[in-house]
Design a protein around this motif. Structure first.
Motif, PDB file in Angstrom:
ATOM      1  N   SER A  11       0.841  -1.193   0.000  1.00  0.00           N
ATOM      2  CA  SER A  11       0.000   0.000   0.000  1.00  0.00           C
ATOM      3  C   SER A  11       0.876   1.242   0.000  1.00  0.00           C
ATOM      4  O   SER A  11       1.982   1.241   0.556  1.00  0.00           O
ATOM      5  CB  SER A  11      -0.889  -0.001   1.247  1.00  0.00           C
ATOM      6  OG  SER A  11      -1.569   1.229   1.368  1.00  0.00           O
TER       7      SER A  11
ATOM      8  N   ASP B 244     -12.615  -6.073   4.625  1.00  0.00           N
ATOM      9  CA  ASP B 244     -11.565  -5.784   3.651  1.00  0.00           C
ATOM     10  C   ASP B 244     -10.191  -5.661   4.281  1.00  0.00           C
ATOM     11  O   ASP B 244      -9.268  -5.103   3.682  1.00  0.00           O
ATOM     12  CB  ASP B 244     -11.902  -4.498   2.885  1.00  0.00           C
ATOM     13  CG  ASP B 244     -13.007  -4.717   1.871  1.00  0.00           C
ATOM     14  OD1 ASP B 244     -13.237  -5.874   1.469  1.00  0.00           O
ATOM     15  OD2 ASP B 244     -13.648  -3.727   1.481  1.00  0.00           O
TER      16      ASP B 244
ATOM     17  N   GLU C  58      -7.352  -3.119  -1.586  1.00  0.00           N
ATOM     18  CA  GLU C  58      -7.289  -1.820  -2.256  1.00  0.00           C
ATOM     19  C   GLU C  58      -7.354  -2.056  -3.762  1.00  0.00           C
ATOM     20  O   GLU C  58      -6.598  -2.870  -4.283  1.00  0.00           O
ATOM     21  CB  GLU C  58      -5.982  -1.083  -1.943  1.00  0.00           C
ATOM     22  CG  GLU C  58      -5.784  -0.722  -0.499  1.00  0.00           C
ATOM     23  CD  GLU C  58      -4.449  -0.019  -0.268  1.00  0.00           C
ATOM     24  OE1 GLU C  58      -3.553  -0.087  -1.129  1.00  0.00           O
ATOM     25  OE2 GLU C  58      -4.307   0.587   0.792  1.00  0.00           O
ATOM     26  N   ARG C  59      -8.202  -1.327  -4.435  1.00  0.00           N
ATOM     27  CA  ARG C  59      -8.317  -1.450  -5.903  1.00  0.00           C
ATOM     28  C   ARG C  59      -8.417  -2.921  -6.322  1.00  0.00           C
ATOM     29  O   ARG C  59      -7.718  -3.376  -7.215  1.00  0.00           O
ATOM     30  CB  ARG C  59      -7.148  -0.736  -6.593  1.00  0.00           C
ATOM     31  CG  ARG C  59      -7.064   0.752  -6.247  1.00  0.00           C
ATOM     32  CD  ARG C  59      -5.909   1.476  -6.908  1.00  0.00           C
ATOM     33  NE  ARG C  59      -4.585   0.933  -6.667  1.00  0.00           N
ATOM     34  CZ  ARG C  59      -3.825   1.204  -5.614  1.00  0.00           C
ATOM     35  NH1 ARG C  59      -4.254   2.041  -4.685  1.00  0.00           N
ATOM     36  NH2 ARG C  59      -2.631   0.677  -5.494  1.00  0.00           N
TER      37      ARG C  59
ATOM     38  N   ARG D  12      -3.185  -5.600  -0.439  1.00  0.00           N
ATOM     39  CA  ARG D  12      -1.909  -4.905  -0.351  1.00  0.00           C
ATOM     40  C   ARG D  12      -1.506  -4.802   1.123  1.00  0.00           C
ATOM     41  O   ARG D  12      -2.337  -4.550   1.991  1.00  0.00           O
ATOM     42  CB  ARG D  12      -1.999  -3.518  -0.969  1.00  0.00           C
ATOM     43  CG  ARG D  12      -2.146  -3.597  -2.485  1.00  0.00           C
ATOM     44  CD  ARG D  12      -1.912  -2.281  -3.180  1.00  0.00           C
ATOM     45  NE  ARG D  12      -1.836  -2.464  -4.614  1.00  0.00           N
ATOM     46  CZ  ARG D  12      -2.878  -2.761  -5.396  1.00  0.00           C
ATOM     47  NH1 ARG D  12      -4.060  -2.941  -4.881  1.00  0.00           N
ATOM     48  NH2 ARG D  12      -2.716  -2.896  -6.699  1.00  0.00           N
TER      49      ARG D  12
END
Length: 121
Positions: free
Chosen positions: A32, A74, A106-107, A111
């Motif tokens: 990240s 998440d 993330e996306r 990460r």
């Protein structure tokens, strides 16, 4: 094992493969931008600092064991123990650490957002 845990486990294995092969680009993709990385000696680094340090370390071994993976939406937490051997600044170093790796989705990918290691006496 559910799909999210399998994906997180694959990410952690990919991170270990990246550091042991010296593939800094692959490693960077797994981190990240907000990374906080705390080495077993207490040194804390951000992503850019850690990547610079990682490029100077030749990993000879990174063998995780006692790994436990837990998910919280998440966020994923990996706890474990690892036997590590590296060459850093011309010195051979071997250590056993207990670690916590925290991942966030993330996306659409896992990460690493935080790593903390403590030396095992």
């Amino acid at each position: 094992m559910n799909d999210a845990i399998q994906a997180l486990e694959a990410c952690e294995q990919g991170r270990i493969a990246a550091i042991t092969s010296g593939d800094i680009d692959a490693l960077a993709a797994l981190l990240s931008d907000d990374l906080v990385y705390v080495h077993n000696n207490g040194l804390q680094e951000n992503k850019a600092q850690y990547l610079k340090t990682a490029a100077q370390i030749a990993y000879r071994r990174f063998e995780p064991r006692e790994q436990q993976i837990r998910l919280y939406g998440d966020v994923g937490v990996v706890n474990g123990c690892a036997d590590i051997a590296v060459v850093y600044q011309g010195r051979d170093l071997s250590m056993t650490v207990r670690y916590t790796a925290v991942y966030a989705r993330e996306r659409e990918a896992w990460r690493l957002i935080s790593w903390h290691a403590s030396a095992v006496a």
